[in-house]
Design an enzyme around this catalytic site. Structure first.
Site, PDB file in Angstrom:
ATOM      1  N   LYS A  14       0.844  -1.217   0.000  1.00  0.00           N
ATOM      2  CA  LYS A  14       0.000   0.000   0.000  1.00  0.00           C
ATOM      3  C   LYS A  14       0.877   1.265   0.000  1.00  0.00           C
ATOM      4  CE  LYS A  14      -2.034  -1.195   3.890  1.00  0.00           C
ATOM      5  NZ  LYS A  14      -1.382  -2.501   4.177  1.00  0.00           N
ATOM      6  N   ARG A  89      -9.839   0.572   8.635  1.00  0.00           N
ATOM      7  CA  ARG A  89      -9.487  -0.822   8.911  1.00  0.00           C
ATOM      8  C   ARG A  89     -10.588  -1.555   9.664  1.00  0.00           C
ATOM      9  NH1 ARG A  89      -3.460   0.229   8.780  1.00  0.00           N
ATOM     10  NH2 ARG A  89      -2.476  -1.777   9.085  1.00  0.00           N
ATOM     11  N   ARG A 123      11.888  -5.329   4.732  1.00  0.00           N
ATOM     12  CA  ARG A 123      11.597  -3.910   4.416  1.00  0.00           C
ATOM     13  C   ARG A 123      12.543  -2.945   5.142  1.00  0.00           C
ATOM     14  NH1 ARG A 123       5.677  -1.893   5.337  1.00  0.00           N
ATOM     15  NH2 ARG A 123       5.959  -3.049   7.267  1.00  0.00           N
ATOM     16  N   ARG A 156      14.544   0.607  10.029  1.00  0.00           N
ATOM     17  CA  ARG A 156      13.606  -0.517   9.992  1.00  0.00           C
ATOM     18  C   ARG A 156      12.581  -0.313  11.085  1.00  0.00           C
ATOM     19  NH1 ARG A 156      15.578  -4.917   6.580  1.00  0.00           N
ATOM     20  NH2 ARG A 156      17.689  -4.347   5.929  1.00  0.00           N
ATOM     21  N   ARG A 168      -0.510  -9.065  13.141  1.00  0.00           N
ATOM     22  CA  ARG A 168      -1.089  -8.050  12.233  1.00  0.00           C
ATOM     23  C   ARG A 168      -1.932  -8.723  11.153  1.00  0.00           C
ATOM     24  NH1 ARG A 168       4.441  -5.199  11.004  1.00  0.00           N
ATOM     25  NH2 ARG A 168       3.353  -4.127   9.317  1.00  0.00           N
TER      26      ARG A 168
HETATM   27  P1  AP5 Z   1       4.870  -1.663   1.804  1.00  0.00           P
HETATM   28  O1  AP5 Z   1       4.534  -0.817   0.627  1.00  0.00           O
HETATM   29  O2  AP5 Z   1       5.625  -1.046   2.911  1.00  0.00           O
HETATM   30  O3  AP5 Z   1       3.529  -2.400   2.350  1.00  0.00           O
HETATM   31  P2  AP5 Z   1       2.284  -1.843   3.145  1.00  0.00           P
HETATM   32  O4  AP5 Z   1       1.073  -2.487   2.585  1.00  0.00           O
HETATM   33  O5  AP5 Z   1       2.297  -0.339   3.166  1.00  0.00           O
HETATM   34  O6  AP5 Z   1       2.622  -2.471   4.545  1.00  0.00           O
HETATM   35  P3  AP5 Z   1       2.539  -1.935   6.037  1.00  0.00           P
HETATM   36  O7  AP5 Z   1       3.297  -2.921   6.874  1.00  0.00           O
HETATM   37  O8  AP5 Z   1       2.988  -0.492   6.118  1.00  0.00           O
HETATM   38  O9  AP5 Z   1       1.067  -2.043   6.336  1.00  0.00           O
HETATM   39  P4  AP5 Z   1       0.437  -2.206   7.687  1.00  0.00           P
HETATM   40  O10 AP5 Z   1      -0.946  -2.068   7.250  1.00  0.00           O
HETATM   41  O11 AP5 Z   1       0.747  -3.371   8.501  1.00  0.00           O
HETATM   42  O12 AP5 Z   1       1.166  -1.055   8.532  1.00  0.00           O
HETATM   43  P5  AP5 Z   1       0.695   0.392   8.967  1.00  0.00           P
HETATM   44  O13 AP5 Z   1       1.889   1.240   9.022  1.00  0.00           O
HETATM   45  O14 AP5 Z   1      -0.492   0.837   8.185  1.00  0.00           O
HETATM   46  O15 AP5 Z   1       5.644  -2.964   1.242  1.00  0.00           O
HETATM   47  C1  AP5 Z   1       6.161  -3.937   2.144  1.00  0.00           C
HETATM   48  C2  AP5 Z   1       7.525  -4.436   1.619  1.00  0.00           C
HETATM   49  O16 AP5 Z   1       7.308  -5.167   0.396  1.00  0.00           O
HETATM   50  C3  AP5 Z   1       8.509  -3.310   1.268  1.00  0.00           C
HETATM   51  O17 AP5 Z   1       9.805  -3.721   1.605  1.00  0.00           O
HETATM   52  C4  AP5 Z   1       8.372  -3.145  -0.267  1.00  0.00           C
HETATM   53  O18 AP5 Z   1       9.589  -2.688  -0.859  1.00  0.00           O
HETATM   54  C5  AP5 Z   1       8.029  -4.569  -0.693  1.00  0.00           C
HETATM   55  N1  AP5 Z   1       7.120  -4.611  -1.839  1.00  0.00           N
HETATM   56  C6  AP5 Z   1       6.092  -3.768  -2.125  1.00  0.00           C
HETATM   57  N2  AP5 Z   1       5.447  -4.154  -3.261  1.00  0.00           N
HETATM   58  C7  AP5 Z   1       6.096  -5.281  -3.682  1.00  0.00           C
HETATM   59  C8  AP5 Z   1       5.905  -6.156  -4.804  1.00  0.00           C
HETATM   60  N3  AP5 Z   1       4.924  -5.959  -5.712  1.00  0.00           N
HETATM   61  N4  AP5 Z   1       6.730  -7.223  -4.934  1.00  0.00           N
HETATM   62  C9  AP5 Z   1       7.727  -7.442  -4.012  1.00  0.00           C
HETATM   63  N5  AP5 Z   1       7.963  -6.632  -2.939  1.00  0.00           N
HETATM   64  C10 AP5 Z   1       7.148  -5.564  -2.778  1.00  0.00           C
HETATM   65  O19 AP5 Z   1       0.158   0.096  10.460  1.00  0.00           O
HETATM   66  C11 AP5 Z   1       1.050  -0.226  11.519  1.00  0.00           C
HETATM   67  C12 AP5 Z   1       0.254  -0.365  12.804  1.00  0.00           C
HETATM   68  O20 AP5 Z   1      -0.399   0.879  13.112  1.00  0.00           O
HETATM   69  C13 AP5 Z   1      -0.884  -1.384  12.767  1.00  0.00           C
HETATM   70  O21 AP5 Z   1      -0.428  -2.697  13.088  1.00  0.00           O
HETATM   71  C14 AP5 Z   1      -1.835  -0.830  13.841  1.00  0.00           C
HETATM   72  O22 AP5 Z   1      -1.369  -1.127  15.139  1.00  0.00           O
HETATM   73  C15 AP5 Z   1      -1.724   0.672  13.636  1.00  0.00           C
HETATM   74  N6  AP5 Z   1      -2.701   1.225  12.678  1.00  0.00           N
HETATM   75  C16 AP5 Z   1      -2.428   1.860  11.500  1.00  0.00           C
HETATM   76  N7  AP5 Z   1      -3.550   2.248  10.900  1.00  0.00           N
HETATM   77  C17 AP5 Z   1      -4.575   1.861  11.703  1.00  0.00           C
HETATM   78  C18 AP5 Z   1      -6.003   1.962  11.605  1.00  0.00           C
HETATM   79  N8  AP5 Z   1      -6.588   2.552  10.549  1.00  0.00           N
HETATM   80  N9  AP5 Z   1      -6.737   1.418  12.607  1.00  0.00           N
HETATM   81  C19 AP5 Z   1      -6.174   0.849  13.690  1.00  0.00           C
HETATM   82  N10 AP5 Z   1      -4.829   0.707  13.836  1.00  0.00           N
HETATM   83  C20 AP5 Z   1      -4.038   1.208  12.843  1.00  0.00           C
END
Ligand code: AP5
Length: 211
Positions: A14, A89, A123, A156, A168
Site C-alpha cells: 500500500k 481498517r 523492508r 527498519r 497483524r
Molecule cells: P509496503 O509498501 O511497505 O507495504 P504496506 O502495505 O504499506 O505495509 P505496512 O506494513 O505499512 O502495512 P500495515 O498495514 O501493517 O502497517 P501500517 O503502518 O499501516 O511494502 C512492504 C515491503 O514489500 C517493502 O519492503 C516493499 O519494498 C516490498 N514490496 C512492495 N510491493 C512489492 C511487490 N509488488 N513485490 C515485491 N515486494 C514488494 O500500520 C502499523 C500499525 O499501526 C498497525 O499494526 C496498527 O497497530 C496501527 N494502525 C495503523 N492504521 C490503523 C487503523 N486505521 N486502525 C487501527 N490501527 C491502525
C-alpha cells in the site's frame, strides 16, 4: 472532494503504491500508520495511547484513529481529496469516514499470506523522505543511497518482525477484511493482483482510477 482508499493486508504494498500514485494523481498520501509512528516518536498523548497496540500488532482503538483523520483532512492539501493508506481498517472507521469524505475507489492490493512475512521482514525505509525499499525485491539502485533524496539514513520498523507480522495478519483477517464486502456493496471496490512486479501493479491501479 473525492478520495481513494488503498486497502490490503500488512506488507501488501500500500505504501509503495501510494508513493507512486501520488506522483501521478497529486492526491496526498494519508497513512494512519505513518501518523501513529510520528505520534509515538514525539511522545504525544495519541502516541502514548497507541504504542502498546502497535507493538503487539493489534489495531489501535477506533476513536483514536477517527480523531486523527478528522483533524488531518482539515489541512489545506486535503481539500481536493486524499489517498488513504491503511485506513479505514474496521467497519466503524468506514462509517465515520463516510460522514466526512466521499470515496470514489477502494483499491484492494491482493497478496497471499505466505508472501507477507518475507516482504515485511526485508523492508527498510529512508529516514529522510520515507521511500520504501526491500532487501531483495526492491533495493536502492546504489547500495546505501536513497534513490529519491540521496540520503544515506535508513531505518527498519519496530513492528517488522515475524511474531508481530502474524498478529497483524490475524487482525487484518478478523477486523479489516469484512470491509471488502462493505465497500463492494457500495459499488466502489476494485481488486488488483499484488503478487507481481511493482510497476505493473501501479499501472493497473492508474487504469482503475480513470474508470
Ligand atoms: P509496503 O509498501 O511497505 O507495504 P504496506 O502495505 O504499506 O505495509 P505496512 O506494513 O505499512 O502495512 P500495515 O498495514 O501493517 O502497517 P501500517 O503502518 O499501516 O511494502 C512492504 C515491503 O514489500 C517493502 O519492503 C516493499 O519494498 C516490498 N514490496 C512492495 N510491493 C512489492 C511487490 N509488488 N513485490 C515485491 N515486494 C514488494 O500500520 C502499523 C500499525 O499501526 C498497525 O499494526 C496498527 O497497530 C496501527 N494502525 C495503523 N492504521 C490503523 C487503523 N486505521 N486502525 C487501527 N490501527 C491502525
Amino acid at each position: 472532494m473525492s478520495s481513494i482508499v488503498l486497502f490490503g493486508p500488512p506488507g501488501a504494498g500500500k505504501g509503495t503504491q501510494a508513493q507512486r500514485i501520488t506522483e501521478e494523481t497529486g492526491l496526498p498520501q494519508v497513512s494512519t500508520g505513518d501518523m501513529l509512528r510520528a505520534a509515538v516518536a514525539a511522545k504525544t498523548t495519541t502516541g502514548l495511547a497507541a504504542k502498546s497496540f502497535m507493538d503487539a500488532g493489534q489495531l489501535v482503538p477506533d476513536e483514536i484513529i477517527i480523531a486523527l483523520i478528522e483533524q488531518r483532512i482539515k489541512d489545506d492539501d486535503a481539500k481536493k481529496g486524499v489517498m488513504y493508506d491503511g485506513f479505514p481498517r474496521t467497519i466503524p472507521q468506514a462509517e465515520a469516514l463516510a460522514k466526512i469524505d466521499q470515496i470514489s475507489h477502494v483499491i484492494a492490493i491482493e497478496v497471499p499470506d505466505e508472501r507477507i512475512v518475507e516482504r515485511i521482514c526485508g523492508r527498510y525505509t529512508c529516514g529522510d523522505c520515507s521511500a520504501v525499499y526491500h532487501d531483495s525485491f526492491n533495493p536502492t539502485s546504489k547500495e546505501g543511497i536513497c534513490d529519491s533524496c540521496q540520503s544515506t539514513n535508513f531505518k527498519r520498523r519496530a513492528d517488522d518482525n515475524a511474531d508481530t507480522v502474524l498478529a497483524r495478519l490475524s487482525a487484518y483477517h478478523e477486523q479489516t477484511s469484512p470491509l471488502a464486502t462493505w465497500y463492494d456493496e457500495r459499488g466502489v471496490f476494485f481488486g488488483v493482483d499484488g503478487d507481481r512486479n511493482i510497476p505493473d501493479i501501479t499501472s493497473d491501479i492508474l487504469h482503475i482510477l480513470v474508470k
